[in-house]
Motif scaffolding. Sequence first.
Motif, PDB file in Angstrom:
ATOM      1  N   ARG A  88       0.910  -1.396   0.209  1.00 30.14           N
ATOM      2  CA  ARG A  88       0.117   0.132   0.087  1.00 30.14           C
ATOM      3  C   ARG A  88       1.107   1.183  -0.010  1.00 30.14           C
ATOM      4  NH1 ARG A  88      -1.765   4.112  -0.038  1.00 30.14           N
ATOM      5  NH2 ARG A  88      -3.752   5.127   0.759  1.00 30.14           N
ATOM      6  N   PHE A  89       2.060   1.102   0.609  1.00 32.97           N
ATOM      7  CA  PHE A  89       2.716   2.416   0.886  1.00 32.97           C
ATOM      8  C   PHE A  89       4.195   2.291   0.090  1.00 32.97           C
ATOM      9  CE2 PHE A  89       0.164   2.022   4.618  1.00 32.97           C
ATOM     10  CZ  PHE A  89      -0.469   3.123   4.369  1.00 32.97           C
ATOM     11  N   ASN A  90       4.166   1.648  -0.877  1.00 34.59           N
ATOM     12  CA  ASN A  90       5.463   1.488  -1.707  1.00 34.59           C
ATOM     13  C   ASN A  90       5.655   2.926  -2.476  1.00 34.59           C
ATOM     14  OD1 ASN A  90       4.083   1.434  -4.195  1.00 34.59           O
ATOM     15  ND2 ASN A  90       4.096  -0.652  -4.156  1.00 34.59           N
ATOM     16  N   ALA A  91       6.677   3.180  -2.694  1.00 37.67           N
ATOM     17  CA  ALA A  91       7.144   4.547  -3.486  1.00 37.67           C
ATOM     18  C   ALA A  91       6.517   4.625  -4.748  1.00 37.67           C
ATOM     19  CB  ALA A  91       8.813   4.449  -3.678  1.00 37.67           C
ATOM     20  N   LYS A  92       6.119   3.644  -5.541  1.00 39.07           N
ATOM     21  CA  LYS A  92       5.547   3.791  -6.719  1.00 39.07           C
ATOM     22  C   LYS A  92       4.235   4.194  -6.601  1.00 39.07           C
ATOM     23  CE  LYS A  92       7.048   0.331  -9.639  1.00 39.07           C
ATOM     24  NZ  LYS A  92       6.981  -1.043  -9.949  1.00 39.07           N
ATOM     25  N   ARG A  93       3.605   3.684  -5.724  1.00 41.31           N
ATOM     26  CA  ARG A  93       1.951   4.223  -5.459  1.00 41.31           C
ATOM     27  C   ARG A  93       2.039   5.478  -4.589  1.00 41.31           C
ATOM     28  NH1 ARG A  93      -2.540   0.637  -4.873  1.00 41.31           N
ATOM     29  NH2 ARG A  93      -3.185   2.109  -3.616  1.00 41.31           N
ATOM     30  N   ASN A  94       2.845   5.912  -3.930  1.00 44.73           N
ATOM     31  CA  ASN A  94       2.951   7.116  -3.262  1.00 44.73           C
ATOM     32  C   ASN A  94       4.395   7.972  -3.577  1.00 44.73           C
ATOM     33  OD1 ASN A  94       1.099   6.265  -0.988  1.00 44.73           O
ATOM     34  ND2 ASN A  94       2.335   4.580  -1.510  1.00 44.73           N
ATOM     35  N   PRO A  95       4.383   8.600  -4.434  1.00 50.35           N
ATOM     36  CA  PRO A  95       5.497   9.323  -5.197  1.00 50.35           C
ATOM     37  C   PRO A  95       5.866  10.393  -4.179  1.00 50.35           C
ATOM     38  CG  PRO A  95       3.716   9.643  -6.594  1.00 50.35           C
ATOM     39  CD  PRO A  95       3.374   8.663  -5.771  1.00 50.35           C
ATOM     40  N   LYS A  96       4.736  11.013  -3.566  1.00 51.59           N
ATOM     41  CA  LYS A  96       5.007  12.093  -2.555  1.00 51.59           C
ATOM     42  C   LYS A  96       4.527  11.449  -1.005  1.00 51.59           C
ATOM     43  CE  LYS A  96       3.947  16.962  -1.905  1.00 51.59           C
ATOM     44  NZ  LYS A  96       3.173  16.980  -0.795  1.00 51.59           N
ATOM     45  N   ALA A  97       5.532  11.781  -0.064  1.00 55.39           N
ATOM     46  CA  ALA A  97       5.101  11.398   1.270  1.00 55.39           C
ATOM     47  C   ALA A  97       4.073  11.956   1.928  1.00 55.39           C
ATOM     48  CB  ALA A  97       6.299  11.701   2.089  1.00 55.39           C
ATOM     49  N   SER A  98       3.217  11.326   2.715  1.00 54.16           N
ATOM     50  CA  SER A  98       2.053  12.006   3.421  1.00 54.16           C
ATOM     51  C   SER A  98       2.693  12.902   4.600  1.00 54.16           C
ATOM     52  CB  SER A  98       1.067  11.112   3.871  1.00 54.16           C
ATOM     53  OG  SER A  98       0.392  11.550   4.877  1.00 54.16           O
ATOM     54  N   TYR A  99       2.511  13.812   4.759  1.00 60.12           N
ATOM     55  CA  TYR A  99       3.230  14.655   6.049  1.00 60.12           C
ATOM     56  C   TYR A  99       2.200  14.653   7.193  1.00 60.12           C
ATOM     57  CZ  TYR A  99       6.754  16.146   2.756  1.00 60.12           C
ATOM     58  OH  TYR A  99       7.511  16.064   1.929  1.00 60.12           O
ATOM     59  N   THR A 100       0.990  14.025   7.018  1.00 62.36           N
ATOM     60  CA  THR A 100       0.081  14.067   8.286  1.00 62.36           C
ATOM     61  C   THR A 100       0.071  12.729   8.741  1.00 62.36           C
ATOM     62  OG1 THR A 100      -1.585  13.705   6.889  1.00 62.36           O
ATOM     63  CG2 THR A 100      -1.491  15.912   7.682  1.00 62.36           C
ATOM     64  N   GLY A 101       0.239  11.699   8.096  1.00 66.15           N
ATOM     65  CA  GLY A 101       0.108  10.161   8.517  1.00 66.15           C
ATOM     66  C   GLY A 101      -1.143   9.752   8.747  1.00 66.15           C
ATOM     67  N   VAL A 102      -1.470   8.564   9.705  1.00 65.12           N
ATOM     68  CA  VAL A 102      -2.578   7.995  10.281  1.00 65.12           C
ATOM     69  C   VAL A 102      -3.420   8.782  11.049  1.00 65.12           C
ATOM     70  CG1 VAL A 102      -3.665   6.154  11.093  1.00 65.12           C
ATOM     71  CG2 VAL A 102      -1.539   5.933   9.960  1.00 65.12           C
ATOM     72  N   LYS A 103      -4.859   9.153  10.841  1.00 61.69           N
ATOM     73  CA  LYS A 103      -5.497  10.157  11.787  1.00 61.69           C
ATOM     74  C   LYS A 103      -6.329   9.312  12.867  1.00 61.69           C
ATOM     75  CE  LYS A 103      -5.357  14.392   9.623  1.00 61.69           C
ATOM     76  NZ  LYS A 103      -5.219  14.310   8.424  1.00 61.69           N
ATOM     77  N   SER A 104      -6.716   8.070  12.261  1.00 63.12           N
ATOM     78  CA  SER A 104      -7.663   7.068  13.025  1.00 63.12           C
ATOM     79  C   SER A 104      -6.923   6.653  14.373  1.00 63.12           C
ATOM     80  CB  SER A 104      -7.779   5.873  12.147  1.00 63.12           C
ATOM     81  OG  SER A 104      -8.068   4.773  13.099  1.00 63.12           O
ATOM     82  N   LYS A 105      -7.540   6.593  15.453  1.00 65.34           N
ATOM     83  CA  LYS A 105      -7.361   6.079  16.913  1.00 65.34           C
ATOM     84  C   LYS A 105      -6.895   4.610  16.905  1.00 65.34           C
ATOM     85  CE  LYS A 105      -6.969   9.889  19.683  1.00 65.34           C
ATOM     86  NZ  LYS A 105      -6.738  11.028  18.486  1.00 65.34           N
TER      87      LYS A 105
END
Length: 312
Positions: A49-66
């Motif tokens: 799900r989080f490999n570089a090809k699928r996510n060219p730009k990093a998410s700076y917020t990350g997971v919000k769920s508790k």
Amino acid sequence: MNDLSKWMGMPLDASGHGAEIDIMMSWVHWLMLLLFVIWAPFFIYCLWRFNAKRNPKASYTGVKSKLSSYLEGGVVVAEAVLLVGFAFPIWATIKNDFPAEEESMIVNVIAEQFAWNVIYAGDDGQFGQTTLTKPIEIDTSDPRGDDDVIITNTLHLVKDKPVIVNLTSRDVIHSFALPNMRVKQDVIPGLEIPVWFVPKMSTSEFRREMAKTMPISGDQRRRAQYPPYRWIAMQDYPTADGSDMIAEEGQRLSTRVLTQLYEAGITEVYAAPEMEISCAQLCGGAHYSMRGTIIVHDTQEAFDAVLEENTF
Ligand SMILES: [Cu+2]
């Protein structure tokens, strides 16, 4: 579900407190299995799900769920239940609630490189001094020791009679391990550490439970560490003409006896292992040879007869 000991390859339980330990171990394994089943696929999912090809730009917020915090909280609670609900009470019983000395068999065990010296107090119930010779002997100048008995590498017990073993070492740190009794305790020079347990299964019951047909092959019989070594023949093995015995029922199957059986054309033996004492602390060059046997007698009379035999 409560008892996985057979599936986990645990040795046959022959002691009073063994079942509780096995149940706790089972629940620890169930929890670990659950975590493994959930986390391993999740980990693989994350790799995809989080490999570089699928996510060219990093998410700076990350997971919000508790959710992950709740899951981690759940694991902590489950582990706390195992620790407080199972481990603490069992450990407290084993360490604090010793059986009454009058009703117990009291044995001193002095470990040395590479043997277990088992000492019985005899009729007076008092232990005399022992010598520092190798092997250890009863000090004849101490009258309390007149009726003491030392038996090396064999712990004789009586079924259902609690045992208190006072452990010490004359040289290095050893560990007194009785897998079938669910007992393991480090043995420290200069300290006397008591352990206790109740043997619930006699040696004859244990052998009957564990007996199986073992193959002997030409190669295996030469190896001292081959499984039937320290195993006991469960039936008589006469020579082909019946004039003599190669092995009698109850006899230990040494390498020599196995060789004789093999040469007589017997390729399978009906045999059972012994309950073992082993050293669980790497204590020197011949550490592996520091093994003993537990013999649990069905009656007090049978035990007394053995002590009688060993009194000089
Ligand atoms: Cu040792």
